[in-house]
Scaffold this active site. Sequence first.
Site, PDB file in Angstrom:
ATOM      1  N   LYS A  44       0.830  -1.210   0.000  1.00  0.00           N
ATOM      2  CA  LYS A  44       0.000   0.000   0.000  1.00  0.00           C
ATOM      3  C   LYS A  44       0.859   1.252   0.000  1.00  0.00           C
ATOM      4  CE  LYS A  44      -2.768  -0.639   3.672  1.00  0.00           C
ATOM      5  NZ  LYS A  44      -3.927  -0.452   4.564  1.00  0.00           N
ATOM      6  N   LYS A  46       2.678   2.126   2.537  1.00  0.00           N
ATOM      7  CA  LYS A  46       2.590   2.668   3.895  1.00  0.00           C
ATOM      8  C   LYS A  46       3.665   2.042   4.771  1.00  0.00           C
ATOM      9  CE  LYS A  46      -1.890   4.304   5.287  1.00  0.00           C
ATOM     10  NZ  LYS A  46      -3.002   4.173   6.210  1.00  0.00           N
TER      11      LYS A  46
HETATM   12  N1  C2G Z   1     -10.227   6.747   9.616  1.00  0.00           N
HETATM   13  C1  C2G Z   1     -11.184   7.676  10.031  1.00  0.00           C
HETATM   14  N2  C2G Z   1     -10.781   8.887  10.474  1.00  0.00           N
HETATM   15  C2  C2G Z   1      -9.452   9.198  10.536  1.00  0.00           C
HETATM   16  C3  C2G Z   1      -8.485   8.252  10.137  1.00  0.00           C
HETATM   17  C4  C2G Z   1      -8.898   7.018   9.672  1.00  0.00           C
HETATM   18  O1  C2G Z   1     -12.396   7.401   9.966  1.00  0.00           O
HETATM   19  N3  C2G Z   1      -9.082  10.434  10.995  1.00  0.00           N
HETATM   20  C5  C2G Z   1     -10.701   5.450   9.119  1.00  0.00           C
HETATM   21  C6  C2G Z   1     -10.309   5.193   7.672  1.00  0.00           C
HETATM   22  O2  C2G Z   1     -11.253   5.801   6.794  1.00  0.00           O
HETATM   23  C7  C2G Z   1     -10.342   3.669   7.599  1.00  0.00           C
HETATM   24  C8  C2G Z   1      -9.912   3.254   9.019  1.00  0.00           C
HETATM   25  O3  C2G Z   1     -10.080   4.417   9.858  1.00  0.00           O
HETATM   26  O4  C2G Z   1     -11.668   3.211   7.360  1.00  0.00           O
HETATM   27  C9  C2G Z   1      -8.472   2.786   9.078  1.00  0.00           C
HETATM   28  O5  C2G Z   1      -7.673   3.815   8.536  1.00  0.00           O
HETATM   29  P1  C2G Z   1      -6.186   3.418   8.043  1.00  0.00           P
HETATM   30  O6  C2G Z   1      -5.506   2.663   9.106  1.00  0.00           O
HETATM   31  O7  C2G Z   1      -5.563   4.641   7.457  1.00  0.00           O
HETATM   32  O8  C2G Z   1      -6.514   2.373   6.894  1.00  0.00           O
HETATM   33  P2  C2G Z   1      -6.217   2.495   5.335  1.00  0.00           P
HETATM   34  O9  C2G Z   1      -4.772   2.716   5.088  1.00  0.00           O
HETATM   35  O10 C2G Z   1      -7.219   3.420   4.792  1.00  0.00           O
HETATM   36  O11 C2G Z   1      -6.474   0.970   4.878  1.00  0.00           O
HETATM   37  O12 C2G Z   1      -8.254  -2.495   2.191  1.00  0.00           O
HETATM   38  C10 C2G Z   1      -8.496  -1.252   2.808  1.00  0.00           C
HETATM   39  C11 C2G Z   1      -7.238  -0.662   3.401  1.00  0.00           C
HETATM   40  O13 C2G Z   1      -6.537  -1.622   4.169  1.00  0.00           O
HETATM   41  C12 C2G Z   1      -7.610   0.556   4.239  1.00  0.00           C
END
Ligand code: C2G
Length: 131
Positions: A44, A46
């Site tokens: 990803k 990340k």
């Molecule tokens: N999130 C949120 N508010 C934030 C940060 C994150 O609502 N301020 C939500 C994101 O939208 C996501 C979840 O928390 O639904 C996890 O966020 P991340 O760890 O950044 O996940 P991400 O990298 O978006 O991975 O297959 C899907 C991916 O694995 C999603």
Amino acid sequence: MRRVITYGTFDTLHHGHIRLLRRAKSLGDYLIVALSTDEFNALKGKQAMFSYKDRKYDLESLRYVDLVIPENSWEQKTTDIQLYHVDVFAMGSDWTGKFDFLKEQCEVVYFERTPGVCSSSIRESMIAATK
Ligand code: C2G
């Protein structure tokens, strides 16, 4: 038993993540979190601050989370939904529309992302503080 699933890295767990998990759990009785492995994070683009083991430990400590499984690929969602008899797929709004193809299998819900907090800025400030 209404089962909900969500996916993510959940690095430096914060209230934005917890609000998402709390709302996802409110849609059913059982919440599964598919947690991005360190290898999948690399895919990803990340670089998580904390290991899969530590991020899993955090999530398993939350009252809203019933099961944590590894997220190893983009493609596993369809099989996860079948395997775990999922009724609802929930994600934050930064993903709105991206997973609508899952609507053939289950409900798809996107929750408003929590403004003002994100793992990358927490990571940057943690790294800056150690310099
Ligand atoms: N999130 C949120 N508010 C934030 C940060 C994150 O609502 N301020 C939500 C994101 O939208 C996501 C979840 O928390 O639904 C996890 O966020 P991340 O760890 O950044 O996940 P991400 O990298 O978006 O991975 O297959 C899907 C991916 O694995 C999603």
